[in-house]
Design a protein around this motif. Structure first.
Motif, PDB file in Angstrom:
ATOM      1  N   LYS A 169       0.856  -1.202   0.000  1.00  0.00           N
ATOM      2  CA  LYS A 169       0.000   0.000   0.000  1.00  0.00           C
ATOM      3  C   LYS A 169       0.887   1.247   0.000  1.00  0.00           C
ATOM      4  O   LYS A 169       0.700   2.155  -0.815  1.00  0.00           O
ATOM      5  CB  LYS A 169      -0.882  -0.012   1.257  1.00  0.00           C
ATOM      6  N   VAL A 170       1.872   1.263   0.903  1.00  0.00           N
ATOM      7  CA  VAL A 170       2.745   2.439   1.044  1.00  0.00           C
ATOM      8  C   VAL A 170       3.562   2.649  -0.227  1.00  0.00           C
ATOM      9  O   VAL A 170       3.637   3.759  -0.768  1.00  0.00           O
ATOM     10  CB  VAL A 170       3.677   2.264   2.277  1.00  0.00           C
ATOM     11  N   MET A 171       4.166   1.582  -0.739  1.00  0.00           N
ATOM     12  CA  MET A 171       5.060   1.740  -1.899  1.00  0.00           C
ATOM     13  C   MET A 171       4.283   2.047  -3.178  1.00  0.00           C
ATOM     14  O   MET A 171       4.758   2.791  -4.035  1.00  0.00           O
ATOM     15  CB  MET A 171       5.959   0.519  -2.056  1.00  0.00           C
ATOM     16  N   LYS A 172       3.072   1.501  -3.307  1.00  0.00           N
ATOM     17  CA  LYS A 172       2.261   1.834  -4.487  1.00  0.00           C
ATOM     18  C   LYS A 172       1.879   3.313  -4.441  1.00  0.00           C
ATOM     19  O   LYS A 172       1.890   3.996  -5.457  1.00  0.00           O
ATOM     20  CB  LYS A 172       1.029   0.931  -4.593  1.00  0.00           C
ATOM     21  N   GLU A 173       1.544   3.784  -3.244  1.00  0.00           N
ATOM     22  CA  GLU A 173       1.195   5.209  -3.119  1.00  0.00           C
ATOM     23  C   GLU A 173       2.393   6.100  -3.454  1.00  0.00           C
ATOM     24  O   GLU A 173       2.255   7.158  -4.032  1.00  0.00           O
ATOM     25  CB  GLU A 173       0.694   5.511  -1.693  1.00  0.00           C
ATOM     26  N   LYS A 174       3.580   5.657  -3.094  1.00  0.00           N
ATOM     27  CA  LYS A 174       4.791   6.435  -3.377  1.00  0.00           C
ATOM     28  C   LYS A 174       5.255   6.268  -4.826  1.00  0.00           C
ATOM     29  O   LYS A 174       6.139   6.973  -5.290  1.00  0.00           O
ATOM     30  CB  LYS A 174       5.941   5.974  -2.482  1.00  0.00           C
ATOM     31  N   GLY A 175       4.699   5.260  -5.506  1.00  0.00           N
ATOM     32  CA  GLY A 175       5.068   5.033  -6.907  1.00  0.00           C
ATOM     33  C   GLY A 175       6.382   4.283  -7.062  1.00  0.00           C
ATOM     34  O   GLY A 175       6.977   4.298  -8.143  1.00  0.00           O
ATOM     35  N   ASN A 176       6.863   3.610  -6.008  1.00  0.00           N
ATOM     36  CA  ASN A 176       8.116   2.845  -6.170  1.00  0.00           C
ATOM     37  C   ASN A 176       7.957   1.364  -5.814  1.00  0.00           C
ATOM     38  O   ASN A 176       8.914   0.706  -5.422  1.00  0.00           O
ATOM     39  CB  ASN A 176       9.275   3.494  -5.400  1.00  0.00           C
ATOM     40  N   HIS A 177       6.739   0.847  -6.006  1.00  0.00           N
ATOM     41  CA  HIS A 177       6.502  -0.574  -5.769  1.00  0.00           C
ATOM     42  C   HIS A 177       7.153  -1.400  -6.877  1.00  0.00           C
ATOM     43  O   HIS A 177       7.158  -0.999  -8.030  1.00  0.00           O
ATOM     44  CB  HIS A 177       4.991  -0.836  -5.753  1.00  0.00           C
TER      45      HIS A 177
END
Ligand code: NAD
Length: 407
Positions: free
Chosen positions: A301-309
């Motif tokens: 969830k966090v990394m997708k929101e930051k765009g670096n998943h």
């Protein structure tokens, strides 16, 4: 046959051939768009031990479809029977070999116990065969060691060892989430005995990787610029009791010891051996480790929101492009970017302070009521289902499918 997923307690009991193939093809397409092909020093003949799923499969795809390497892959998978699908890795291998053939890439896939000396001998023969077919010297220049196994038979004594995922010293309790229902339960693991710790090191430690490097040297199939990699995980402090400071962490410490010993022993003759610390991802094994499914759901969830998943394939492409075969490492392997302990870090984005802070905040607040909105448990489930060939966009699951999936 029409195949519907059978999932119980974060374990999927079957797989879908067409879905597995679609996921392999998607990874191949991704790699082709990321890596422009062979350069001086990039791999030409790779050996991937544990080639059929997860990080090993992504490594094989990157070597072959990114750099144009011939590949020999080894895995232990179950073929289909008349009534039951094979394991996902069985279909992944079939699809990989098929796509490699179409692309004019040499690939040989061996099915057998990679811990055995017999399979090591078969691998050396396969390396010579693949090299002859590809018109290359019979030397491997990339060796990926990506096994994840609950058991290992010691080839010298014939003794079977079992690994366990347990804490050391005191018991561990952590929340775990059922990805299908979102139900959160407390899962407890009792501390490991000394014997269980030793057995886990025997299975998942570095001894077998060393045996592989020794065998390849003895067979004279190691290229002077050979690079070897094994994968590990460190993760956030909240998982250390069960992972890094538990039985599996001890085995991974031994893997790092093995990298140092391989470099001491073979260092002058090859470019080097490294342990790469990778990101936490959804694989068949990680879904049943206490706390990991919930942590990974928060992390995604966090990394997708930051765009670096990233998934396995994005991780391995970055590992190759920016680390192992970066411009500086291609000129001089001793310039391969590593941390203070000599490890390659592609868990760097996962481990940034802001990502970790956001994950711990989520972990503290998550409940069964908000688990689907506060975390990416849906993304966890999606990756898990796809790892078994289900829920893959574009696949017709109502179509009759031939279990053997042969051409
Ligand atoms: P995986 O379960 O997807 O793949 C394991 C591979 O090992 C498969 O190809 C399987 O066929 C093969 N294998 C198992 N036993 C075998 C045997 N006896 N003989 C031959 N082949 C055998 O695992 P993964 O998650 O990709 O893990 C690979 C490595 O990456 C492990 O060392 C793991 O600790 C590490 N890692 C995983 C994660 C993660 O989140 N999944 C994160 C960081 C590092």
């Amino acid at each position: 046959m029409i195949i519907k997923p059978m999932v119980r307690n974060n374990i999927c009991l079957n797989s879908h051939p067409a879905g597995c193939a679609a996921v392999v093809k998607r990874q191949i397409e991704y790699v082709k768009g990321q890596i422009p092909g062979a350069q001086e020093g990039t791999p030409r003949l790779a050996l991937v031990i544990g080639c059929s799923t997860g990080y090993g499969l992504a490594s094989r795809i990157t070597a072959a479809f990114g750099y144009g390497a011939a590949t020999v892959g080894i895995s232990l998978e179950k073929p289909a029977s008349d009534t039951k699908p094979g394991t996902p890795g069985y279909y992944n291998n079939l699809c990989f070999d098929r796509e490699a053939r179409k692309a004019g890439l040499i690939s040989i896939t061996l099915d057998g116990d990679a811990f055995s000396d017999g399979v090591r001998a078969q691998a050396a023969d396969a390396i010579r065969k693949a090299a002859a077919e590809a018109g290359l010297p019979a030397k491997v220049d990339l060796i990926i060691y990506s096994l994840a196994s609950p058991v290992r038979t010691d080839p010298k004594t014939g003794t079977l060892y079992r690994s366990v995922i347990k804490p050391i010293g005191k018991s561990f309790s952590g929340n775990t989430v059922d990805m299908m229902s979102g139900k959160i339960t407390v899962s407890t693991a009792e501390p490991a005995s000394d014997e269980e710790i030793a057995n886990t090191i025997k299975v998942m430690g570095g001894e077998d990787w060393e045996l592989w490097m020794d065998a390849l040297a003895k067979e004279d199939v190691l290229a002077p610029n050979a690079r070897s990699l094994a994968y590990t995980y460190i993760g956030p402090e909240l998982s250390w009791a069960i992972y890094k400071n538990g039985t599996i962490g001890r085995a991974k410490e031994d893997l790092e010891r093995a990298a140092r010993d391989i470099n001491k022993k073979h260092g002058g003759k090859i470019a080097g051996a490294w342990v790469s610390v990778n990101k936490a991802l959804v694989t068949r094994a990680s879904a049943v480790i206490p706390i990991i499914p919930l942590y990974v759901s928060c992390l995604f969830k966090v990394m997708k929101e930051k765009g670096n998943h990233e998934g396995c394939i994005e991780q391995i492409v970055r590992l190759c492009k920016d680390r192992l075969y970066s411009a500086e490492a291609l000129k001089d392997p001793s310039k391969t970017p590593v941390d203070g302990e000599g490890r390659i870090r592609i868990d760097d984005w996962e481990m940034t302070e802001d990502v970790q802070k956001a994950c711990s905040e989520k972990m503290a607040l998550v409940t069964e009521e908000n688990v689907f909105s506060a975390t990416d448990v849906a993304g966890f489930k999606q990756d898990f289902m796809e790892a078994h060939g289900f829920d893959v966009p574009g696949v017709d699951y109502e179509a009759d499918v031939d279990l053997s999936f042969k051409e």
